[in-house]
Scaffold this active site. Structure first.
Site, short mmCIF file in Angstrom:
data_model
loop_
_atom_site.label_atom_id
_atom_site.label_comp_id
_atom_site.label_asym_id
_atom_site.label_seq_id
_atom_site.Cartn_x
_atom_site.Cartn_y
_atom_site.Cartn_z
N LEU A 1 0.82 -1.22 0.00
CA LEU A 1 0.00 0.00 0.00
C LEU A 1 0.85 1.27 0.00
CD1 LEU A 1 -2.70 -1.13 2.59
CD2 LEU A 1 -2.73 -1.37 0.09
N HIS B 1 -3.33 4.40 -2.21
CA HIS B 1 -4.28 3.52 -1.51
C HIS B 1 -4.84 4.23 -0.26
CE1 HIS B 1 -1.68 0.29 -3.44
NE2 HIS B 1 -2.89 -0.01 -3.89
N GLY C 1 -8.48 3.34 -8.12
CA GLY C 1 -7.68 4.48 -8.55
C GLY C 1 -7.77 4.69 -10.06
N GLN D 1 -8.70 -0.38 -16.29
CA GLN D 1 -9.28 -1.30 -15.29
C GLN D 1 -10.60 -0.74 -14.75
OE1 GLN D 1 -7.03 -3.37 -12.06
NE2 GLN D 1 -7.71 -1.67 -10.80
#
Ligand code: PAF
Length: 279
Positions: free
Chosen positions: A33, A37, A147, A153
């Site tokens: 992370l 994050h 993100g 994605q």
């Protein structure tokens, strides 16, 4: 902060929370992370009553020659980084929990997965969509946060949610950058200080292209050639793609318009870095 590794236990716990009217917020991660994050997790805290962070390095989204084995894993360190962020549950399943023997069902978002990274990472988005659908079925979130660095994605997941009528609100969160403009990524730990210098040119090339666009240039071929020159002059020669495309379909364009996606993927000494901005 409870740590759960069993799918059954996760499902029964979350079922109980939902029965009492709680709103579930999920931040899916592969661990290692970083500040990006942390921002997602803080935003996740604002958006639900029960905040769940999943940590799972998903084997099905790595190609045979990619870094699955070496991908940074540091559960202890991750727990320390987020202990004060109000996370209720860490869901950290084993590989066997998520992919039991004879697992054979996959999800594909046919067209969106073909563009940009899809050319260079066959099967990657099939692995992402499959694991995210599984996480949605296990954690049953009302809202899930991703993100925008992984813009393709995000689009693949939003399309899967729409096409399969999933009742999850998918929220994209802006890219977090270091002081030199480098987009934060778990893979940045592979970069030496010298590599980081070259890597910071990636976002610079995007900013310079956008400057050209803001000055009136619309020819995407010219703008891409200009951006590639900046990268090559900085010693970044291994470019998978630098492309201007429609921000919804991800199809490439000849003439750019405001709002289009400018996306790049390069490799610096084998480390794959991606970045993007909107024109
Ligand atoms: O972005 C990531 O960290 C991963 O691709 C995700 C969404 C957790 C799926 O494994």
């Amino acid at each position: 902060m409870r740590i759960i590794s069993s799918v059954r236990e996760m499902q029964s716990l979350v079922n109980g929370e939902i029965r009492t009217g709680k709103r579930i917020s999920l931040v899916p991660t592969m661990g290692a992370l970083h500040e990006g994050h942390i921002n997602l997790i803080s935003e996740g805290r604002n958006r639900g009553d029960v905040l769940i962070v999943s940590i799972f390095v998903n084997p099905t989204q790595f190609g045979p020659n990619e870094d699955f084995t070496n991908y940074p894993r540091d559960l202890e360190g991750d727990l320390r980084k987020i202990e004060n962020l109000g996370v209720d549950i860490i869901f950290a399943p084993t590989q066997e929990e998520i992919y039991p023997v004879e697992f054979q069902t996959y999800v594909e978002v046919k067209e969106l997965q073909e563009h940009l990274c899809g050319h260079f990472r066959p099967g990657h988005f099939r692995g992402v969509a499959t694991v995210v659908l599984k996480l949605f079925n296990i954690v049953k979130p009302h809202v899930a946060l991703f993100g925008e660095k992984d813009y393709q994605q995000l689009k693949v997941i939003q399309r899967m949610v729409r096409d399969l009528n999933l009742e999850v609100e998918v929220v994209g969160y802006p890219i977090v950058r270091d002081k030199d403009g480098l987009a934060l990524s778990s893979r940045n730990v592979y970069l030496s200080p010298n590599d980081k210098n070259s890597a910071s040119q990636v976002s610079k090339s995007l900013r310079e292209i956008k400057r050209k666009f803001d000055m009136g240039c619309r020819n995407t071929k010219l703008m891409v050639e200009f951006g590639k020159k900046i990268l090559e002059e900085a010693g970044v020669n291994d470019i998978d793609y630098l492309e201007i495309c429609d921000s919804e379909t991800l199809g490439s364009k000849e003439l750019a318009s405001r709002g289009d996606l400018l996306a790049v993927a390069v490799r610096i000494k084998g480390t794959k870095l991606i970045d993007n901005i909107r024109l």
